[in-house]
Design a protein around this motif. Structure first.
Motif, PDB file in Angstrom:
ATOM      1  N   VAL A 126       0.840  -1.145   0.002  1.00 53.67           N
ATOM      2  CA  VAL A 126      -0.175  -0.144   0.021  1.00 53.67           C
ATOM      3  C   VAL A 126       0.610   1.232   0.012  1.00 53.67           C
ATOM      4  O   VAL A 126       1.983   1.433   0.774  1.00 53.67           O
ATOM      5  N   ASP A 127       0.650   1.828  -1.184  1.00 56.87           N
ATOM      6  CA  ASP A 127       1.337   3.395  -0.907  1.00 56.87           C
ATOM      7  C   ASP A 127       2.927   2.962  -0.967  1.00 56.87           C
ATOM      8  O   ASP A 127       3.749   3.734  -0.512  1.00 56.87           O
ATOM      9  N   GLY A 128       3.460   1.992  -1.849  1.00 54.74           N
ATOM     10  CA  GLY A 128       4.783   1.784  -1.700  1.00 54.74           C
ATOM     11  C   GLY A 128       5.570   1.001  -0.472  1.00 54.74           C
ATOM     12  O   GLY A 128       6.619   0.870  -0.777  1.00 54.74           O
ATOM     13  N   ARG A 129       4.459   0.579   0.393  1.00 56.82           N
ATOM     14  CA  ARG A 129       5.322   0.259   1.534  1.00 56.82           C
ATOM     15  C   ARG A 129       4.403  -1.184   1.665  1.00 56.82           C
ATOM     16  O   ARG A 129       3.356  -1.551   1.395  1.00 56.82           O
ATOM     17  N   VAL A 130       5.405  -2.204   2.346  1.00 56.65           N
ATOM     18  CA  VAL A 130       5.044  -3.296   2.555  1.00 56.65           C
ATOM     19  C   VAL A 130       4.049  -3.165   4.202  1.00 56.65           C
ATOM     20  O   VAL A 130       4.807  -3.056   5.181  1.00 56.65           O
ATOM     21  N   LEU A 131       2.625  -3.327   4.020  1.00 60.72           N
ATOM     22  CA  LEU A 131       1.934  -3.324   5.028  1.00 60.72           C
ATOM     23  C   LEU A 131       1.901  -4.434   6.051  1.00 60.72           C
ATOM     24  O   LEU A 131       1.854  -4.616   7.258  1.00 60.72           O
ATOM     25  N   GLN A 132       1.878  -5.734   5.150  1.00 61.31           N
ATOM     26  CA  GLN A 132       1.760  -6.895   6.034  1.00 61.31           C
ATOM     27  C   GLN A 132       2.567  -8.024   4.966  1.00 61.31           C
ATOM     28  O   GLN A 132       2.345  -7.840   3.753  1.00 61.31           O
ATOM     29  N   ASP A 133       2.813  -8.920   5.542  1.00 60.92           N
ATOM     30  CA  ASP A 133       3.709 -10.217   4.917  1.00 60.92           C
ATOM     31  C   ASP A 133       3.464 -11.409   5.900  1.00 60.92           C
ATOM     32  O   ASP A 133       4.106 -11.837   6.852  1.00 60.92           O
ATOM     33  N   ALA A 134       2.230 -11.986   5.432  1.00 60.75           N
ATOM     34  CA  ALA A 134       1.678 -13.143   6.217  1.00 60.75           C
ATOM     35  C   ALA A 134       0.826 -13.990   5.447  1.00 60.75           C
ATOM     36  O   ALA A 134       0.163 -13.791   4.302  1.00 60.75           O
ATOM     37  N   PRO A 135       0.799 -15.193   5.838  1.00 56.25           N
ATOM     38  CA  PRO A 135      -0.235 -16.252   5.247  1.00 56.25           C
ATOM     39  C   PRO A 135      -1.751 -15.695   5.411  1.00 56.25           C
ATOM     40  O   PRO A 135      -2.288 -14.976   6.258  1.00 56.25           O
ATOM     41  N   PRO A 136      -2.611 -16.011   4.269  1.00 52.77           N
ATOM     42  CA  PRO A 136      -3.829 -15.298   4.293  1.00 52.77           C
ATOM     43  C   PRO A 136      -4.637 -15.772   5.719  1.00 52.77           C
ATOM     44  O   PRO A 136      -5.337 -14.945   6.080  1.00 52.77           O
ATOM     45  N   ALA A 137      -4.498 -16.976   6.364  1.00 54.73           N
ATOM     46  CA  ALA A 137      -5.055 -17.364   7.537  1.00 54.73           C
ATOM     47  C   ALA A 137      -4.527 -16.385   8.723  1.00 54.73           C
ATOM     48  O   ALA A 137      -5.550 -16.206   9.523  1.00 54.73           O
ATOM     49  N   VAL A 138      -3.402 -16.138   8.613  1.00 56.10           N
ATOM     50  CA  VAL A 138      -2.934 -15.013   9.468  1.00 56.10           C
ATOM     51  C   VAL A 138      -3.662 -13.643   9.439  1.00 56.10           C
ATOM     52  O   VAL A 138      -4.092 -13.144  10.533  1.00 56.10           O
ATOM     53  N   LEU A 139      -3.725 -13.321   8.309  1.00 56.67           N
ATOM     54  CA  LEU A 139      -4.364 -12.027   8.004  1.00 56.67           C
ATOM     55  C   LEU A 139      -5.831 -11.987   8.315  1.00 56.67           C
ATOM     56  O   LEU A 139      -6.458 -11.203   9.168  1.00 56.67           O
ATOM     57  N   ARG A 140      -6.690 -13.079   8.235  1.00 58.86           N
ATOM     58  CA  ARG A 140      -7.811 -13.475   8.575  1.00 58.86           C
ATOM     59  C   ARG A 140      -8.084 -13.510  10.067  1.00 58.86           C
ATOM     60  O   ARG A 140      -8.999 -12.747  10.477  1.00 58.86           O
ATOM     61  N   GLN A 141      -7.208 -13.962  10.799  1.00 65.18           N
ATOM     62  CA  GLN A 141      -7.323 -14.213  12.177  1.00 65.18           C
ATOM     63  C   GLN A 141      -6.963 -12.817  12.755  1.00 65.18           C
ATOM     64  O   GLN A 141      -7.550 -12.331  13.773  1.00 65.18           O
ATOM     65  N   GLN A 142      -6.092 -12.028  12.277  1.00 64.46           N
ATOM     66  CA  GLN A 142      -5.906 -10.829  12.750  1.00 64.46           C
ATOM     67  C   GLN A 142      -6.814  -9.824  12.604  1.00 64.46           C
ATOM     68  O   GLN A 142      -7.120  -9.100  13.698  1.00 64.46           O
ATOM     69  N   THR A 143      -7.594  -9.833  11.730  1.00 64.13           N
ATOM     70  CA  THR A 143      -8.539  -8.803  11.522  1.00 64.13           C
ATOM     71  C   THR A 143     -10.077  -9.642  11.825  1.00 64.13           C
ATOM     72  O   THR A 143     -11.138  -8.875  11.630  1.00 64.13           O
ATOM     73  N   GLY A 144     -10.128 -10.717  12.357  1.00 67.40           N
ATOM     74  CA  GLY A 144     -11.493 -11.251  12.603  1.00 67.40           C
ATOM     75  C   GLY A 144     -12.316 -11.557  11.654  1.00 67.40           C
ATOM     76  O   GLY A 144     -13.556 -11.458  11.858  1.00 67.40           O
ATOM     77  N   THR A 145     -11.960 -11.752  10.435  1.00 64.32           N
ATOM     78  CA  THR A 145     -12.663 -11.711   9.228  1.00 64.32           C
ATOM     79  C   THR A 145     -12.481 -13.472   8.540  1.00 64.32           C
ATOM     80  O   THR A 145     -11.953 -14.101   8.843  1.00 64.32           O
ATOM     81  N   VAL A 146     -13.657 -13.760   7.606  1.00 67.90           N
ATOM     82  CA  VAL A 146     -13.759 -14.952   6.959  1.00 67.90           C
ATOM     83  C   VAL A 146     -12.891 -15.171   5.586  1.00 67.90           C
ATOM     84  O   VAL A 146     -12.435 -16.032   5.446  1.00 67.90           O
ATOM     85  N   THR A 147     -13.006 -14.045   4.888  1.00 69.34           N
ATOM     86  CA  THR A 147     -12.375 -14.004   3.651  1.00 69.34           C
ATOM     87  C   THR A 147     -10.969 -13.162   3.676  1.00 69.34           C
ATOM     88  O   THR A 147     -11.013 -12.209   4.218  1.00 69.34           O
ATOM     89  N   LEU A 148     -10.321 -13.472   2.629  1.00 68.49           N
ATOM     90  CA  LEU A 148      -9.022 -12.420   2.299  1.00 68.49           C
ATOM     91  C   LEU A 148      -9.606 -11.186   1.737  1.00 68.49           C
ATOM     92  O   LEU A 148      -9.124 -10.255   2.039  1.00 68.49           O
ATOM     93  N   THR A 149     -10.523 -11.052   1.239  1.00 65.19           N
ATOM     94  CA  THR A 149     -11.229  -9.688   0.650  1.00 65.19           C
ATOM     95  C   THR A 149     -11.293  -8.892   1.949  1.00 65.19           C
ATOM     96  O   THR A 149     -11.083  -7.735   1.848  1.00 65.19           O
ATOM     97  N   ASP A 150     -12.059  -9.706   3.010  1.00 69.37           N
ATOM     98  CA  ASP A 150     -12.643  -8.794   3.998  1.00 69.37           C
ATOM     99  C   ASP A 150     -11.369  -8.599   4.932  1.00 69.37           C
ATOM    100  O   ASP A 150     -11.447  -7.318   5.678  1.00 69.37           O
ATOM    101  N   ALA A 151     -10.442  -9.280   4.821  1.00 74.94           N
ATOM    102  CA  ALA A 151      -9.253  -8.895   5.700  1.00 74.94           C
ATOM    103  C   ALA A 151      -8.600  -7.780   5.014  1.00 74.94           C
ATOM    104  O   ALA A 151      -8.055  -6.908   5.768  1.00 74.94           O
ATOM    105  N   TYR A 152      -8.426  -7.797   3.659  1.00 77.68           N
ATOM    106  CA  TYR A 152      -7.934  -6.624   3.044  1.00 77.68           C
ATOM    107  C   TYR A 152      -8.716  -5.324   3.201  1.00 77.68           C
ATOM    108  O   TYR A 152      -7.991  -4.200   3.511  1.00 77.68           O
ATOM    109  N   ILE A 153      -9.994  -5.379   3.256  1.00 79.76           N
ATOM    110  CA  ILE A 153     -10.867  -4.179   3.670  1.00 79.76           C
ATOM    111  C   ILE A 153     -10.357  -3.730   4.941  1.00 79.76           C
ATOM    112  O   ILE A 153     -10.219  -2.557   5.340  1.00 79.76           O
TER     113      ILE A 153
END
Length: 251
Positions: free
Chosen positions: A211-238
């Motif tokens: 995002v904006d030329g910077r790495v905001l996250q570098d993790a497996p999709p499951a970790v991103l979903r867990q971090q954000t409490g979401t079900v899909t990668l799309t929801d985690a992205y949002i």
């Protein structure tokens, strides 16, 4: 076999005048994994991708492929990568087979071996019945299939895919995702898949969120979903960016 990552970037920066496209990007891609480079349009994905492909250099930082860099081993590196660019790059005035034959010649592949490889990638990408047609007569989606087949022709160890599904219908997009995952998981290939469609890289080993030329996250999709409490990668992205990723085109 290459020891360490097939692709490694450390603190890479790139500016165009006063605009900073990349701001200290660090990432790596290992053998046997698909890494999704996910971010909105204008995030710097294509700039990063072009640096990985050797089209130009970053302003600072380091880039290595198979433990080497383009300054000292460009020929050796280029023989081991397959690239699908975001923009079209086929010769529209010659046939699909001629395009593939020309590309094979650039890699020193000739004769029966080249014919066998053309047939194999054509079957993989379901373009066998298009081989004799001029490229200009193909739909945009079929041209994309040819470009992906061309990238696979040299049996690359590293695949760099910049928005590879552009123009593909949903069924073809799903087959492409499955094919690329199989190349990584059973063929030991390393894949960097740049996209702004989260759904395409839901099954990736890791997501590099740019995002904006910077790495905001570098993790497996499951970790991103867990971090954000979401079900899909799309929801985690949002949740992580505050904006919605693009949806796949319906055609």
């Amino acid at each position: 076999m290459t020891a360490g990552p097939f692709l490694s970037l450390r603190d890479v920066t790139k500016s165009y005048g006063s605009k900073q496209a990349l701001r200290g990007v660090t990432l790596e891609v290992n053998a046997g994994e698909v890494v999704g480079l996910l971010g909105p349009n204008g995030a710097g994905k294509s700039t990063l991708f072009q640096i990985c492909a050797g089209l130009f250099a970053g302003d600072s930082g380091s880039v290595s492929l198979f433990g080497q860099d383009y300054r000292s081993a460009s020929s050796a590196i280029l023989r081991r990568i397959g690239v699908v660019f975001q923009s079209r790059s086929l010769d529209a005035d010659i046939s699909v087979r001629a395009n593939l034959r020309f590309h094979g010649g650039l890699f020193g592949i000739w004769g029966a071996e080249l014919r066998a490889r053309i047939e194999a990638v054509a079957e993989t990408m379901e373009i066998t019945d298009l081989l004799l047609l001029p490229v200009r007569e193909l739909s945009g989606g079929n041209q994309r299939r040819v470009e992906i087949a061309r990238a696979l022709l040299s049996k690359p160890d590293l695949l760099l895919l910049d928005e590879p599904s552009t123009g593909l219908d949903p069924a073809s997009r799903q087959r492409l995702v499955a094919t690329v995952r199989d190349l990584a998981e059973t063929g030991g290939k390393a894949v960097l898949w740049a996209t702004h469609i989260a759904e395409e890289v839901e099954g990736a080993a890791r997501i590099v969120l740019l995002v904006d030329g910077r790495v905001l996250q570098d993790a497996p999709p499951a970790v991103l979903r867990q971090q954000t409490g979401t079900v899909t990668l799309t929801d985690a992205y949002i949740a992580l960016t505050g904006s919605e990723p693009a949806a796949p085109s319906p055609d």
